[in-house]
Design an enzyme around this catalytic site. Structure first.
Site, short mmCIF file in Angstrom:
data_model
loop_
_atom_site.label_atom_id
_atom_site.label_comp_id
_atom_site.label_asym_id
_atom_site.label_seq_id
_atom_site.Cartn_x
_atom_site.Cartn_y
_atom_site.Cartn_z
CD GLU A 143 4.75 -0.73 2.63
OE1 GLU A 143 4.09 -0.60 1.60
OE2 GLU A 143 5.92 -1.18 2.62
CB CYS A 186 5.07 2.40 -12.56
SG CYS A 186 6.30 2.02 -11.33
CB ALA A 207 -0.94 -0.01 1.18
CB ALA A 208 3.79 2.51 1.83
N PRO A 209 3.11 4.49 -0.66
CG PRO A 209 3.49 6.50 -1.78
CD PRO A 209 3.64 5.02 -1.93
N GLY A 210 0.40 5.07 -0.36
CA GLY A 210 -1.03 5.13 -0.08
C GLY A 210 -1.87 5.87 -1.09
CG ASN A 211 -0.32 8.30 -4.21
OD1 ASN A 211 -0.64 9.22 -3.46
ND2 ASN A 211 0.87 8.20 -4.76
CG ASP A 238 0.70 -0.34 -7.57
OD1 ASP A 238 0.98 -0.57 -8.75
OD2 ASP A 238 1.02 0.72 -6.98
C1 LIG Z 1 4.88 0.15 -5.83
S1 LIG Z 1 4.79 0.44 -4.15
C2 LIG Z 1 3.06 0.63 -3.89
C3 LIG Z 1 2.52 1.97 -4.26
C4 LIG Z 1 1.12 2.19 -3.77
N1 LIG Z 1 0.22 1.21 -4.31
C5 LIG Z 1 0.59 3.57 -4.09
O1 LIG Z 1 -0.13 3.71 -5.06
O2 LIG Z 1 0.89 4.51 -3.37
C6 LIG Z 1 5.08 -1.12 -3.47
C7 LIG Z 1 5.02 -1.15 -1.97
O3 LIG Z 1 4.80 -2.48 -1.58
C8 LIG Z 1 5.55 -2.76 -0.42
N2 LIG Z 1 5.73 -4.22 -0.38
C9 LIG Z 1 6.61 -4.95 -1.09
N3 LIG Z 1 6.44 -6.25 -0.82
C10 LIG Z 1 5.42 -6.36 0.07
C11 LIG Z 1 4.78 -7.46 0.71
N4 LIG Z 1 5.16 -8.72 0.50
N5 LIG Z 1 3.76 -7.21 1.56
C12 LIG Z 1 3.36 -5.92 1.78
N6 LIG Z 1 3.94 -4.85 1.20
C13 LIG Z 1 4.95 -5.06 0.34
C14 LIG Z 1 6.81 -1.97 -0.60
O4 LIG Z 1 7.43 -1.72 0.63
C15 LIG Z 1 6.29 -0.72 -1.27
O5 LIG Z 1 5.97 0.24 -0.31
#
Ligand SMILES: C[S@@+](CC[C@H](N)C(=O)[O-])C[C@H]1O[C@@H](n2cnc3c(N)ncnc32)[C@H](O)[C@@H]1O
Length: 707
Positions: free
Chosen positions: A259, A403, A234-238, A312
C-alpha cells in the site's frame, strides 16, 4: 470540538479518501462515529438545495466565521432535520438564528421551485432515491465456519431463495430471505433491511460486508492453500482479507499486501486485524508495488516465491453507482466533475455500498485536473502495474480488476498489457472463458474494444451497475502459458547472486572497484524480437485512432506511452497534441479502425521504429562481444557450460536483473525506512499532524529491509 465542526471537517475531506474512511479513520474525533456519518450523509444528500439557500441568502458573506461545509451541516439541521440544531446557545447556533427569516424564506422558495409543496414531500423524494442493492455478506473462514453458520447458526433462520432480484426492489422487502451466490464461494445476499449491520458476527469480523463484484478477483485468483500471493494495491484490504479467507486458517502461505499511501496502510492494518489475518498478511506500508523487486537478493525468500498476484489498482470509480451525493461539491467548483455513466452523464444518487471507500484514492483526484487527464494517467498506471506483475519470476496467475465501466481502463488496458514485451516474451495470455470459473457469467468484455478479438473479450468479465446487484466492475485473469515460454530462445544472462559475489571477491583481491561500470543489464528494447505468441510478426497491430485514416504501428517497447496510444494515438507525441481531439465523454470515439492501407508518407513514429530496429540490429551484433568481455572481466572465460549456467540464466532474467533499477530501489527503501515513524512525512500526505499524533507508528509491520 462540536458535532458540527467535526462534520464540516469530515465533509471537506470526503472527496479525498471517502466519507466512511474519513469518519472511521480519524481517531481525534470525539462525536459518535455513527451520528457523525449520518449527519454528513444526510447533509450531502441535500447539498444541492442547501447550496442554493447559502447562495441566495448570502449567509457566508454576512457570517464571516462560517465556512461552506460548516454552513451546509448547520443549515441541514436547521432547515431539514426534525430536531433542529442540536446545540445549546453557542456562537454557531446564533450565526444561523440571526439570519433565520432570510434562510427559511430562501429554503421555501427553493423547495417550491422544485415542485414540493411540503418539506415532507421533499424528504420523501430524497428517500426514494435510497439504494436498492442487496446486502452482500462474505463469510470469513478465518473466524467462522460456513456450514455451521448456514445449518445451525444465525443464517439457518433465513429461507434460501433463487431469485436475487426479489431481494431488493424495495427497502423493506423479504428481510428473512437469503440468496447463496452461485459464482463466489462463501458469499450470501440479504435484503437491505435484514438486521445484520449491528450483528455480533459483523463486529467480530466473522462476516464482512463486501460488494459481490469486489469478491470476484480473489475468487478467480484462486490461490492454492499454501501459495505466496501479492495484493499489489491493498488498502483498505477487502480483497486482502478475502484472499486470507481463501487460504484458510491452516495455510502456510503468505500474502504480501502493498500500500503506497501511508494513511491507508493504517486502515489496511485494521481490516487485516479485524479479519484475524495478521499471521497470513505481511503489510508493506508506503511501498510502491511498481518499485518492488522480487529479483533482489533480499526478497529471494519472499517475493521471489510469489505465484499469484491480485491487481486492483486505483481507477476512476465510474462503476460506483449512487456515489455522487456522497461527494462534496465545494463552493465555486463546477458540478460537472465526478463519476460518469457510460453515456457520459453524471452518476447520481447516494452510495451506501459498503465497498465504496475501497475505491477511493486521493491521488487520482486532483483539484483542477480534468476527467480526461485523470483517465489518461490512470490507464497509464494500470498498464504499468500489470506489466510489472508479469515480471515476477514465478508468477503464473494474475487478476486485474477495476470498478470502472470505461473501456479505457478495462479492455483497452488488457490489450495494451498483452502487447507489452514482457507479456509476449513470457507467454502471458488472458485465461480463456472455458477454463474460467465464471464461464457461465453472461456479461463479458466488449469485442470492439478488444481490437475485434472475441477470445480476449470473452475472457473478460463485466458487472453492470445496478442490474448485476451492485457496482459496475471489470475483472480479467492473466495466465502464463508455459508452452509459449518454452519456445523462447535461451540466451546467456547475468544472475544476481553469483555475479555480485564475484565482483566482491575481485574487489577484495584485486582492488577492482566492483562497480557495474559497463554492464547495466538489458533493457526491454534489447530483448530478442520474437514474434508475438498470439500473432504472427507480419500482422501489424492496429491501434485506436480518432483520425480518419487508419494508423498501423508496431507494438511499442518498452511500455511507457502505451496509455497515450490508448487515448489518442494518431502519431502525436506531445500531450497537448495527442489530446486535442479528445472527447471527454467518450461518446464519439476514439474508435477502432480496421483494414485500410498503410499511409505512404512516413510518420514520426515509423521513423522512430526504424531507428529502434537499427539499434536492435546493432545490439544483436555487439551483445556477444559484451558478453565475452564480461566473462573475461569476471575471470570466467573458457570455463565449462555448467559453470556458465551458474552465472547466466535466460534473457528474461537479464530483463529483471537490471542493476540500475535495483540500486534505485535500494535507495528508495533506505529513504522510506528512514522516514517511517517520522511525523514530518505526514506533511507529504497532506494531513494535519494533530490527526496523527496519537497513532502508534511502531505498530506497523515493515517488510524486510534491503541490504
Ligand atoms: C482501488 S484501491 C484498492 C482496493 C483494495 N483492493 C480493496 O479491495 O480493498 C487502490 C489502492 O492502491 C493504492 N495504490 C495506488 N498506487 C499504488 C502503488 N503503486 N503501490 C501500492 N499501492 C498503490 C492506493 O493508495 C489505494 O489504496
Amino acid at each position: 470540538m462540536s458535532l458540527y465542526l467535526e462534520s464540516s471537517k469530515i465533509i471537506a475531506r470526503a472527496n479525498y479518501g471517502g466519507l466512511r474512511a474519513a469518519v472511521y479513520s480519524d481517531k481525534s474525533i470525539k462525536s459518535k462515529p455513527e451520528q457523525l456519518y449520518a449527519l454528513c450523509v444526510e447533509t450531502l444528500k441535500h447539498q444541492e438545495i442547501l447550496n442554493e439557500v447559502i447562495e441566495k441568502s448570502q449567509i457566508l458573506q454576512v457570517e464571516k466565521k462560517l465556512t461552506h461545509p460548516l454552513a451546509l451541516v448547520l443549515l441541514h439541521d436547521f432547515l431539514i432535520s426534525k430536531n433542529g440544531i442540536a446545540t445549546s446557545n453557542g456562537p454557531l447556533k446564533s450565526s444561523i438564528l440571526r439570519n433565520r427569516a432570510r434562510l427559511s424564506a430562501e429554503f421555501t422558495r427553493a423547495r417550491l421551485k422544485r415542485g414540493f409543496s411540503t418539506k415532507a414531500a421533499l424528504l420523501q423524494k430524497t428517500q426514494k432515491q435510497a439504494p436498492r442493492f442487496p446486502r452482500w455478506v462474505r463469510i470469513n473462514n478465518l473466524k467462522a465456519d460456513y456450514d455451521l453458520l448456514m445449518n445451525k447458526g444465525v443464517f439457518s433462520e433465513f429461507t434460501p431463495i433463487d431469485d436475487l432480484s426479489k431481494l431488493y426492489p424495495k427497502r423493506d422487502c423479504l428481510p428473512n430471505k437469503v440468496y447463496v451466490d452461485p459464482y463466489v464461494n462463501d458469499l450470501l445476499a440479504f435484503a437491505p433491511a435484514a438486521p445484520l449491520l449491528k450483528h455480533p458476527l459483523n463486529r467480530t469480523g466473522a462476516i464482512v460486508f463486501q460488494d459481490r463484484a469486489s469478491c470476484v478477483p480473489a475468487q478467480l485468483l484462486d490461490p492454492p492453500r499454501d501459495a505466496y500471493v501479492v495484493d499489489a494495491t491493498a488498502a483498505p484490504g477487502n480483497k486482502t482479507t478475502h484472499l486470507a479467507s481463501l487460504l484458510g486458517p491452516d495455510s502456510k502461505g503468505k500474502i504480501f499486501a502493498f500500500e503506497r499511501d501511508y494513511r491507508r496502510a493504517f486502515t489496511l492494518k485494521e481490516t487485516v486485524e479485524m479479519a484475524g489475518a495478521q499471521d497470513l498478511v505481511e503489510i508493506r506500508p508506503s511501498q510502491d508495488f511498481l518499485k518492488s523487486a522480487p529479483w533482489n537478493p533480499s526478497e529471494q525468500n519472499a517475493l521471489n516465491k510469489v505465484t499469484h498476484i491480485l491487481l486492483d489498482p486505483s481507477c476512476s470509480g465510474s462503476g460506483i453507482v449512487e456515489r455522487d451525493e456522497y461527494k462534496y461539491i465545494p463552493k465555486n467548483e463546477p458540478e460537472s466533475r465526478g463519476p460518469r455513466n457510460i453515456d457520459g452523464t453524471l452518476v447520481k444518487g447516494p452510495n451506501t455500498s459498503p465497498s465504496a471507500a475501497e475505491y477511493e484514492d486521493s491521488r487520482t483526484w486532483r483539484q483542477g485536473s480534468s476527467e480526461k487527464d485523470r483517465l489518461f494517467a490512470l490507464a497509464d498506471f494500470q498498464v504499468r502495474v500489470i506489466e510489472h506483475a508479469m515480471r515476477f519470476p514465478n508468477a503464473t496467475r494474475i487478476t486485474y480488476s477495476t470498478c470502472s465501466v470505461y473501456a479505457e481502463e478495462n479492455e483497452r488496458v488488457v490489450m495494451a498489457a498483452l502487447n507489452t514485451s514482457v507479456a509476449r516474451h513470457r507467454g502471458w495470455v488472458t485465461e480463456p472463458r472455458h477454463l474460467n470459473r465464471m464461464k457461465n457469467w453472461p456479461r463479458r468484455g466488449i469485442v470492439e474494444e478488444c481490437e475485434g478479438n472475441r477470445q480476449v473479450a470473452d475472457s473478460c468479465i463485466r458487472f453492470n451497475p445496478w442490474v448485476d446487484g451492485g457496482i459496475g466492475f471489470f475483472v480479467v485473469v492473466f495466465i502464463r502459458n508455459e508452452q509459449e515460454r518454452a519456445r523462447l530462445p535461451v540466451a546467456p544472462a547475468i544472475k544476481w547472486d553469483s555475479s555480485r559475489k564475484i565482483r566482491q571477491e575481485r574487489a577484495a583481491t584485486e582492488g577492482w572497484s566492483g562497480e557495474e561500470e559497463e554492464w547495466k543489464g538489458i533493457s526491454d528494447s534489447d530483448l530478442p524480437t520474437e514474434p508475438s505468441p498470439r500473432r504472427s510478426s507480419s500482422t501489424p497491430i492496429r491501434y485506436y485512432t480518432s483520425n480518419s485514416g487508419p494508423e498501423v504501428v508496431e507494438p511499442p517497447s518498452p511500455v511507457s506511452g502505451l496509455a497515450r496510444k490508448i487515448f489518442a494515438p494518431g502519431g502525436n507525441e506531445s500531450d497537448a497534441d495527442s489530446r486535442s481531439g479528445y472527447d471527454p465523454n467518450f461518446s464519439n470515439g476514439p474508435k477502432i479502425i480496421r483494414g485500410g492501407q498503410k499511409p505512404k508518407k512516413k510518420t514520426g513514429r515509423e521513423k522512430q521504429r526504424e531507428k529502434q530496429q537499427a539499434r536492435e540490429k546493432e545490439l544483436a551484433l555487439i551483445r556477444p562481444i559484451k558478453m565475452r568481455e564480461r566473462q573475461v572481466r569476471l575471470g570466467r572465460a573458457g570455463e565449462g557450460a555448467e559453470e556458465e549456467d551458474d552465472i547466466y540464466g535466460s534473457w528474461a532474467e537479464v530483463f529483471e536483473d537490471d542493476f540500475e533499477y535495483v540500486s534505485k530501489k535500494a535507495k528508495s527503501i533506505a529513504k522510506r525506512n528512514a522516514s517511517v515513524g517520522n511525523l514530518d512525512r505526514l506533511k507529504d500526505v497532506g494531513m494535519p499532524l494533530e490527526d496523527f499524533d496519537k497513532r502508534d507508528f511502531s505498530q506497523l509491520q515493515i517488510g524486510p529491509k534491503d541490504e
